[in-house]
Design a protein around this motif. Structure first.
Motif, short mmCIF file in Angstrom:
data_model
loop_
_atom_site.label_atom_id
_atom_site.label_comp_id
_atom_site.label_asym_id
_atom_site.label_seq_id
_atom_site.Cartn_x
_atom_site.Cartn_y
_atom_site.Cartn_z
N ASN A 1 -31.24 4.52 33.20
CA ASN A 1 -32.37 4.40 32.28
C ASN A 1 -33.22 3.17 32.59
O ASN A 1 -32.80 2.28 33.31
N CYS B 1 -37.47 7.98 26.40
CA CYS B 1 -36.63 8.22 27.58
C CYS B 1 -35.14 8.22 27.27
O CYS B 1 -34.40 9.02 27.83
N THR C 1 -34.35 11.50 26.01
CA THR C 1 -34.47 12.49 27.08
C THR C 1 -33.21 12.50 27.94
O THR C 1 -32.65 13.56 28.26
N THR D 1 -34.42 7.66 34.94
CA THR D 1 -35.18 7.82 33.70
C THR D 1 -36.37 6.87 33.75
O THR D 1 -36.19 5.66 33.73
#
Lengths: 559, 147
Positions: free
Chosen positions: A295, A311, A314, A400
């Motif tokens: 991430n 994010c 996600t 990400t």
């Protein structure tokens, strides 16, 4: 005009002003200033009590000028002006003195000097207030139609909402089909609904709505005019189009960052972004047994300090979907902080943990490292709780990445004369008080064009922007500020410098008797005052910012 | 004797620099209380006579500040401001004021910390320079008038 009778209202703003500026002393000081016939202090001048104090003051002391010393005109001037109007005083006879944002809050450690500065500022304000003049606003008709730029779900929602209220809507999308960013998304958190199904739902309604005209593969080329009367020029696949609208909604979304060069992206075949992962999942392509996600790739770093907000969720969503379709797969999410705010998102993350998704925290100082030749084989990461480096097997590395400002934002911002923030996203008029409006009247903003938003937030913003945009359309008219230029035809020599300089083509030389003089269109004039500064004959008066008023302020500071 | 505290006038455009000064406030960025903002609609509306009057009346420094070139609410106000400023700079020089006393800045809505820094730095610069020759002239005139 009668002799000025000025009323001064000093706001404590709770403790925001009163803790740093001696308000009673300031009020006593104000009472001694020329033409001040009344001065008082209010705990909150913007409260109902404060507003009635202003109205009462106007009646009781027969005030013909009102001055409020408080927060900032950028948020509260309209409120105080309205109070003056309610009490029968022309709203342009109101003057604002900023003693919070530009005094008490920035001089918190020097209360005595802050008090002295506040006195100086009030003295300057009184000097200007003495010279204020009443101004009349003209009414401008508003065309009952709107332009929505951007055909993602947020733009579509705004368009539908406005169309259902009976207005003609022009919906412009630069891609050949509607749907925006969601077209490349597989499923949506936290419901795991398929993105394409949601898009379809919207597109069907858009297509059958008689009030919506959609322009695909089209871009807005030029916008001229002002609230109520924007002339729009489109460039598109089907040729150019031209129409007139009353208000504009910007729903252009955001772009995706391609993390080229990071963690082997672009060089190693098994390094992809979350969106590329979603494409693969949509097609049902195999992902391998071991999936590692990293991430904050390109986000919350010195060059791009913001958090892209959507994010974390996600990554968690995609990790859960992998576990759902293949419980034997191992999925790790390497994250910095984890943003799973609110009830549903937190529950969603817990569910992912229960399904076996593993979360490992890393710091900006020691990011994960890729191990492998030609393709990623393992990921090395410092495990903060274990206090040592560990290696994770990796068949697929998923990065990400944040949403970034749209590439067209610069052009659109210039065309609509609206601001961008330091990262290139659109900037609203006020974070709290005017979150879906631009500073430019008649133009509104929603969705990821402002900052990265998820679908639910984007749709809420679309509703908000649509209802704001509908306001002037429903009313049918607007009254632009009367702060504009006025030409003294006797003094005008007809040199035409102002006509040349005016950024809005509001000035035109017109014949008068045997000569030519400048003429200002009140509706088109935005009140920038450039013409007045440049006029060699001193023939142009900028209402509400006259030379006399400004020079009086300057003089008062040093008196 | 108390330390010399310069007085500064900031001609700030309503849309960018004025908003930046507000942002410095909402972010509680501290700076010395020597600067006084005169709100203008646009940096392009600043008449040279405003700046000259500020110096004449006793300002130790003047900042003319508006939007960046691309941010202007009125399309190209900063360009017009630049043209005015270049002439003004020469005038101020001819009048015998130090060049440093007149500053041109572009500070956008999001640059609250920049606004605070500009004021902070200008105050220390003016403290080094001392009072404006005009303000001491004015003070001695005032004293004479009293006598």
């Amino acid at each position: 005009m009668d002799e000025p009778r000025i009323g001064v209202f000093v706001c404590h703003c709770g403790i925001n002003i009163a803790a740093y500026v001696n308000v009673p002393e300031l009020v006593e000081y104000a009472k001694g200033l020329p033409n001040v016939v009344h001065a008082e202090r209010n705990l909150f001048t913007c409260s109902e009590e404060g507003i009635s104090a202003i109205k009462r003051g106007i009646k009781e002391y027969n005030l013909n000028r009102v001055l409020v010393a408080s927060c900032t005109p950028r948020t509260h001037e309209p409120l105080f002006r309205a109070a003056c109007e309610d009490a029968g005083l022309n709203k342009y006879l109101f003057e604002f003195v900023n003693i919070r944002d530009q005094c008490s809050w920035v001089h918190m450690r020097e209360p005595e000097r802050a008090t002295e500065k506040a006195k100086d500022l009030v003295r300057m304000g009184v000097a200007k207030a003495r010279l204020l003049e009443p101004l009349e606003e003209i009414e401008v008709k508003v065309a009952p139609s709107a332009l929505v730029i951007g055909g993602g779900v947020v733009g579509m929602e705004a368009a539908l909402n406005l169309a259902r209220q009976g207005f003609d809507i022009h919906l412009v999308e630069k891609e050949p089909e509607l749907g925006g960013t969601l077209r490349s998304v597989y499923k949506l958190f936290p419901t795991n609904q398929e993105a394409t199904k949601l898009i379809k739902l919207f597109v069907e309604q858009i297509e059958k709505h008689p009030k919506i005209k959609t322009y695909l593969s089209s871009k807005v080329k030029e916008v001229t005019g002002f609230i109520g009367n924007f002339d729009v020029n489109l460039d598109g696949k089907g040729g150019a189009s031209k129409f007139n609208v009353g208000t504009i909604v910007v729903a252009t979304g955001a772009d995706k960052l391609k993390p080229v060069g990071q963690y082997g992206y672009g060089k190693m075949s098994n390094v992809i972004t979350q969106l590329e992962l979603e494409e693969r999942m949509k097609k049902g392509e195999p992902l391998g047994q071991n999936v590692v996600m990293v991430n904050c790739v390109g986000a919350r770093i010195p060059e791009r300090t913001y958090c892209s907000r959507i994010c974390c969720m996600t990554a968690i969503k995609n990790a859960s979907l992998i576990k759902e379709s293949n419980p034997e797969a191992r999925v790790w999410i390497l994250h910095r902080d984890l943003m799973t705010y609110g009830v549903d998102f937190e529950k969603y993350q817990r569910r992912a943990m229960e399904m076996g998704v593993r979360f490992i925290r890393y710091s900006l100082e020691s990011p994960p490292e890729v191990v492998g030749d030609g393709k990623v084989e393992r990921i090395k990461v410092y495990h903060e709780l274990w206090g040592k480096d560990i290696e994770l097997p990796c068949d697929m590395l998923v990065l990400t990445t944040p949403l970034i400002a749209g590439e067209d934002n610069q052009d659109i911002s210039k065309m609509l004369k609206v601001s961008l923030d330091e990262f290139g996203f659109f900037l609203e008029a006020h974070l709290k008080l005017r979150p879906v409006e631009f500073a430019m009247d008649g133009i509104y903003i929603c969705g990821s064009a402002r900052w990265p938003t998820d679908v639910a937030e984007g749709i809420s913003q679309a509703f908000a922007a649509a209802s704001k945009a509908a306001g002037p359309l429903r009313l049918g008219y607007v009254k632009p500020e009367a702060i504009n230029a006025w030409i003294d035809e006797d003094k005008c020599s007809g040199c035409g410098i102002c006509e040349l300089l005016c950024p809005f083509q509001a000035i035109e030389l017109q014949p008068r008797d045997d000569r030519r003089v400048s003429h200002v269109s009140e509706v088109v004039c935005k009140g920038c005052g450039t013409c007045s500064a440049a006029c060699p004959s001193g023939a142009i008066i900028m209402h509400h910012f006259t030379n006399e008023q400004i020079l009086a302020q300057i003089e008062a500071l040093f008196s | 004797m108390a330390e010399f505290e310069p007085k500064i006038i900031v001609f700030a455009c309503n849309w960018c620099t004025y908003a930046a000064a507000d942002l410095a406030g909402t972010s509680r960025v501290q700076y010395p209380p020597n600067a006084y903002i005169v709100r203008m609609m646009c940096s392009g509306m600043i008449n040279p006579s405003y700046v000259l009057r500020a110096f004449e009346d006793g300002a130790d420094g003047v900042i003319v500040s508006g939007c960046h070139y691309t941010d202007c609410h009125y399309i190209d106000g900063p360009v017009k401001c630049d043209a005015m400023f270049a002439k003004l700079k020469r005038l101020v020089h001819i009048l015998g004021l130090e060049d440093e006393r007149l500053k041109r800045e572009m500070i956008s809505t999001s640059e609250g910390t920049v606004f605070a820094r500009v004021v902070r730095e200008f105050v220390s610069e003016l403290k080094r320079l001392g009072p404006s020759p005009f303000s001491s002239l004015r003070n001695s005139r005032k004293e004479k008038a009293v006598a």
